[in-house]
Design an enzyme around this catalytic site. Sequence first.
Site, mmCIF file in Angstrom:
data_model
loop_
_atom_site.group_PDB
_atom_site.id
_atom_site.type_symbol
_atom_site.label_atom_id
_atom_site.label_comp_id
_atom_site.label_asym_id
_atom_site.label_seq_id
_atom_site.Cartn_x
_atom_site.Cartn_y
_atom_site.Cartn_z
ATOM 1 N N ARG A 1 41.141 73.139 79.847
ATOM 2 C CA ARG A 1 42.046 72.960 78.574
ATOM 3 C C ARG A 1 42.931 74.289 78.252
ATOM 4 N NH1 ARG A 1 38.231 70.027 75.209
ATOM 5 N NH2 ARG A 1 37.395 70.031 77.256
ATOM 6 N N THR A 2 42.375 75.359 78.400
ATOM 7 C CA THR A 2 42.941 76.706 78.166
ATOM 8 C C THR A 2 44.074 76.900 79.191
ATOM 9 O OG1 THR A 2 41.092 77.574 77.192
ATOM 10 C CG2 THR A 2 42.626 79.180 77.882
ATOM 11 N N LYS B 1 39.911 85.715 99.983
ATOM 12 C CA LYS B 1 40.040 86.262 101.321
ATOM 13 C C LYS B 1 39.558 87.639 101.032
ATOM 14 C CE LYS B 1 43.720 82.872 102.733
ATOM 15 N NZ LYS B 1 45.054 83.095 102.818
ATOM 16 N N ARG C 1 42.420 85.028 82.693
ATOM 17 C CA ARG C 1 40.874 84.827 82.320
ATOM 18 C C ARG C 1 40.080 85.499 83.415
ATOM 19 N NH1 ARG C 1 38.141 79.388 80.477
ATOM 20 N NH2 ARG C 1 39.006 80.303 78.490
ATOM 21 N N HIS D 1 38.063 85.765 73.103
ATOM 22 C CA HIS D 1 39.330 84.668 73.525
ATOM 23 C C HIS D 1 40.255 84.705 72.337
ATOM 24 C CE1 HIS D 1 40.797 81.272 75.100
ATOM 25 N NE2 HIS D 1 39.679 80.448 75.343
#
Lengths: 303, 176
Positions: free
Chosen positions: A55-56, A83, A105, A133
């Site tokens: 959702r974010t 990688k 994030r 947040h």
Amino acid sequence: MKKDLVSIKDLAEEEIRLILSTAFSFKDVLKRDIKKVPALRGKTMVNLFFEPSTRTRTSFELAQKRLSADVLNFSVPASSVVKGESLLDTIRTIQSYGADYIVLRHPCSGTPHFLSKIVSASVINAGDGINEHPTQALLDAFTIQEKKGTLEGLEVAIVGDIMHSRVARSNSLCLSALGAKVRFVGPPTLMPVHIPKGVKVFYNLQEGITGVDVIMSLRVQKERMDSAFFPSEREYFKLYGITFERLSRADSGAIVMHPGPMNRGIEISSEVADSDRAVILDQVTNGIAVRMAVLYLVGRDNA
Amino acid sequence: MTKELLNKKDIERIISRIAHEIVERNKGAEGLCLVGIQRGGVHLAKRLSAKIWEIEAIKLPFGSLDISLYRDDINMNKPQPVLRKTDIPFDISGRRLILIDDVLFTGRSIRSAMDALMDMGRPSHIQLAVLVDRGHRELPIRADYVGKNIPTAKAENIEVCLEEEGLEDRVLIQTP
């Protein structure tokens, strides 16, 4: 507002109020037939997600598109990070694309702060580890204000896994700044060592939610638990789950919030989650308007 | 130096004249709607609406428009304007829309306003009414109804004071 939004602490009280009032205008835009304005046309925004998120990330993406910005999504499983590329090299690559905004994030607390010091783009924290947040806190404040009219003097109980919750941390800062009284309610094993100033702590759910106007239920973050913090999910639900029976302790008009994703039957019962007391889906809708406001205001001088 | 260009009485006469002009030009008030640009334009639109009610006994649909999100100077590091309310509680499609602003200057606000309106529907016509036209257009835009043409130097500042903002009705020019 400053160039970046890394923490609620970056914002003065007036700035929080400006974001909320601007978000109310954007919410009107979202009700139109054409839900899009050219406010940030030609701006490049990169969403960099080092942790799973539905959702974010989608909320940010939709907010960016509604502002007419160009959006690029990086998520770790599909990027060169697997990688072996370092964070700094990934960032430098993104900087070379001419990104104006980076939404980050990351599982490590402090990463957005670190990033904000090395790039000229605006950095917006979309959740860093167990730290903060900020946009979630702003959309929660917006939703409470929308439902209750004001935050001044409201009693808000944040319930559950407080220790691992960046949502609890940002919310306690944001809600206190706007005049609400915040309580942390949860088992002692999930209570943080440092309690923010002014926050009352309750280990008993019944006591903790007595008379409150808002109950904010938090997800039990199993992925961050490296040892046993409670005996079983059943026992957790028995002691700390939000059920209708317990809800009767709160104010008769109390609303129930959850930042999502929910673990039904662990921190909240399905009945409550699906009832008209729950404003969980309003939180999702409001998230778009609030993120539009943040993207629109960040890095600009206050009028 | 500050000089008064219009006083309360002048503004009252202008509103009355423009209301008559709007009705005359559109052969009545049927199918018209008024949209004021925040903030001065909104107050003037309300006054025009009241005046047209006096003349034609028709209550016109009325809306307010904030153009901040449609401005073209977002990259020029101007201070962040406060978003005001856009509230157009009716469908503008197919209507004759009278757009109202206090001062017409470069024409850029009107360009923004028209873009914003086009995102909300397709009016059959847009006509523009302004209290003051001070010249210095940067875009090919002109007003259909003008309260007063005031030749100005670019550095001068026109200030429209209105009762709705808690001030005495008047228009001032400030010369640096």
